[in-house]
Design a protein around this motif. Structure first.
Motif, short mmCIF file in Angstrom:
data_model
loop_
_atom_site.label_atom_id
_atom_site.label_comp_id
_atom_site.label_asym_id
_atom_site.label_seq_id
_atom_site.Cartn_x
_atom_site.Cartn_y
_atom_site.Cartn_z
N ARG A 115 48.51 50.30 56.38
CA ARG A 115 48.61 49.34 55.28
C ARG A 115 47.30 49.35 54.51
O ARG A 115 46.22 49.25 55.10
CB ARG A 115 48.88 47.95 55.85
N LEU A 116 47.41 49.49 53.18
CA LEU A 116 46.25 49.47 52.29
C LEU A 116 46.20 48.14 51.55
O LEU A 116 47.23 47.68 51.05
CB LEU A 116 46.35 50.60 51.27
N VAL A 117 45.02 47.55 51.48
CA VAL A 117 44.83 46.28 50.78
C VAL A 117 43.60 46.40 49.89
O VAL A 117 42.54 46.83 50.35
CB VAL A 117 44.64 45.11 51.79
N ALA A 118 43.73 46.03 48.62
CA ALA A 118 42.61 46.09 47.68
C ALA A 118 42.04 44.71 47.43
O ALA A 118 42.78 43.74 47.23
CB ALA A 118 43.07 46.70 46.36
N ASP A 119 40.72 44.62 47.45
CA ASP A 119 39.99 43.40 47.08
C ASP A 119 40.39 42.16 47.88
O ASP A 119 40.26 41.04 47.40
CB ASP A 119 40.15 43.11 45.58
N GLY A 120 40.94 42.37 49.07
CA GLY A 120 41.35 41.22 49.89
C GLY A 120 42.57 40.51 49.35
O GLY A 120 42.93 39.43 49.81
N ILE A 121 43.23 41.10 48.35
CA ILE A 121 44.42 40.49 47.76
C ILE A 121 45.60 40.81 48.66
O ILE A 121 46.25 41.84 48.52
CB ILE A 121 44.66 40.98 46.31
N ASP A 122 45.82 39.93 49.61
CA ASP A 122 46.86 40.15 50.61
C ASP A 122 47.57 38.83 50.89
O ASP A 122 47.10 38.03 51.69
CB ASP A 122 46.24 40.70 51.89
N PRO A 123 48.69 38.59 50.24
CA PRO A 123 49.40 37.33 50.41
C PRO A 123 49.86 37.06 51.86
O PRO A 123 50.20 35.95 52.19
CB PRO A 123 50.62 37.47 49.49
N ILE A 124 49.83 38.08 52.72
CA ILE A 124 50.25 37.87 54.10
C ILE A 124 49.12 37.40 54.99
O ILE A 124 49.26 36.47 55.76
CB ILE A 124 50.85 39.17 54.68
N THR A 125 47.96 38.04 54.88
CA THR A 125 46.88 37.75 55.83
C THR A 125 45.72 36.94 55.26
O THR A 125 44.78 36.64 55.98
CB THR A 125 46.31 39.06 56.39
N SER A 126 45.76 36.61 53.97
CA SER A 126 44.65 35.84 53.40
C SER A 126 45.19 34.61 52.67
O SER A 126 46.39 34.40 52.57
CB SER A 126 43.84 36.71 52.43
N SER A 127 44.28 33.84 52.13
CA SER A 127 44.69 32.63 51.41
C SER A 127 44.94 32.92 49.93
O SER A 127 45.05 31.99 49.14
CB SER A 127 43.61 31.56 51.57
N THR A 128 45.03 34.19 49.57
CA THR A 128 45.30 34.56 48.18
C THR A 128 46.63 33.95 47.75
O THR A 128 47.63 34.09 48.43
CB THR A 128 45.38 36.09 48.03
N THR A 129 46.62 33.26 46.63
CA THR A 129 47.85 32.61 46.18
C THR A 129 48.62 33.43 45.16
O THR A 129 49.80 33.20 44.95
CB THR A 129 47.54 31.23 45.57
N CYS A 130 47.92 34.36 44.48
CA CYS A 130 48.63 35.18 43.51
C CYS A 130 47.94 36.53 43.35
O CYS A 130 46.80 36.71 43.76
CB CYS A 130 48.72 34.47 42.16
#
Length: 187
Positions: A115-130
């Motif tokens: 799994r590749l994730v850019a800039d911590g933008i990961d709606p599954i494992t982080s608190s990123t909302t959008c």
């Protein structure tokens, strides 16, 4: 639920993981990774290096994203969970990187995904909302096989190395045989 689930073979060619993805603007098309390796035909061996390489789709604004880092995770398809990506390959990779050489750790033989994730933008494992417009959403690779190296059993050689005395004996016998045929031919 994610539509990108290795347990139901939806990752034959890899896919963007749209689980919980919400656009920050409400109507944008997110960017995405395009993983070129590993593929569904990849067989990687524990202890060896696997080249993980990617590019981005046309919807990705590569002038803006990624701008912090790229994180790479792996997971066995046997214990697959779309919400737990704990085993990291590398975290904090340069945002301009387009590949990573990964030394496969000690794992059981089996199918794995990355799994590749850019800039911590990961709606599954982080608190990123959008997901900002043009940012690549997380990507899950196609399944690939990881195997442990085969250990061949070693056995002692039942035939000792040729000794010089034995070679001399064979050479003398061969010379005698040739001489005998030549002599018989003269009779």
């Amino acid at each position: 639920n994610s539509t990108c689930n290795p347990k139901n073979n939806s990752t034959v060619t890899g896919c963007s993981d749209t689980t919980n993805v919400i656009s920050c603007t409400g109507s944008s098309t997110p960017g995405a990774f395009s993983l070129s390796n590993p593929t569904q035909y990849t067989v990687a061996e524990v202890g060896n290096t696997l080249n993980i390489s990617w590019s981005y789709t046309a919807q990705t604004n590569v002038n803006r994203f990624p701008n912090k880092s790229i994180d790479i995770y792996f997971q066995s398809t046997v214990s697959y969970s779309s919400t737990k990506w704990e085993k990291n390959v590398t975290l904090g990779l340069s945002p301009k990187a387009m590949f990573y050489l990964w030394k496969i750790p000690q794992v059981q033989n089996g199918d794995f995904v990355i799994r590749l994730v850019a800039d911590g933008i990961d709606p599954i494992t982080s608190s990123t909302t959008c997901v900002p417009e043009g940012a690549p959403i997380p990507y899950i690779s196609s399944q690939f096989l990881v195997v442990n190296p085969v250990q061949l059993a070693t056995y002692p050689d039942p035939f000792p190395p040729s000794s010089s005395a034995l070679k001399l004996c064979w050479n003398a016998a061969l010379a005698l045989l040739i001489t005998s045929f030549m002599f018989v031919g003269l009779l």
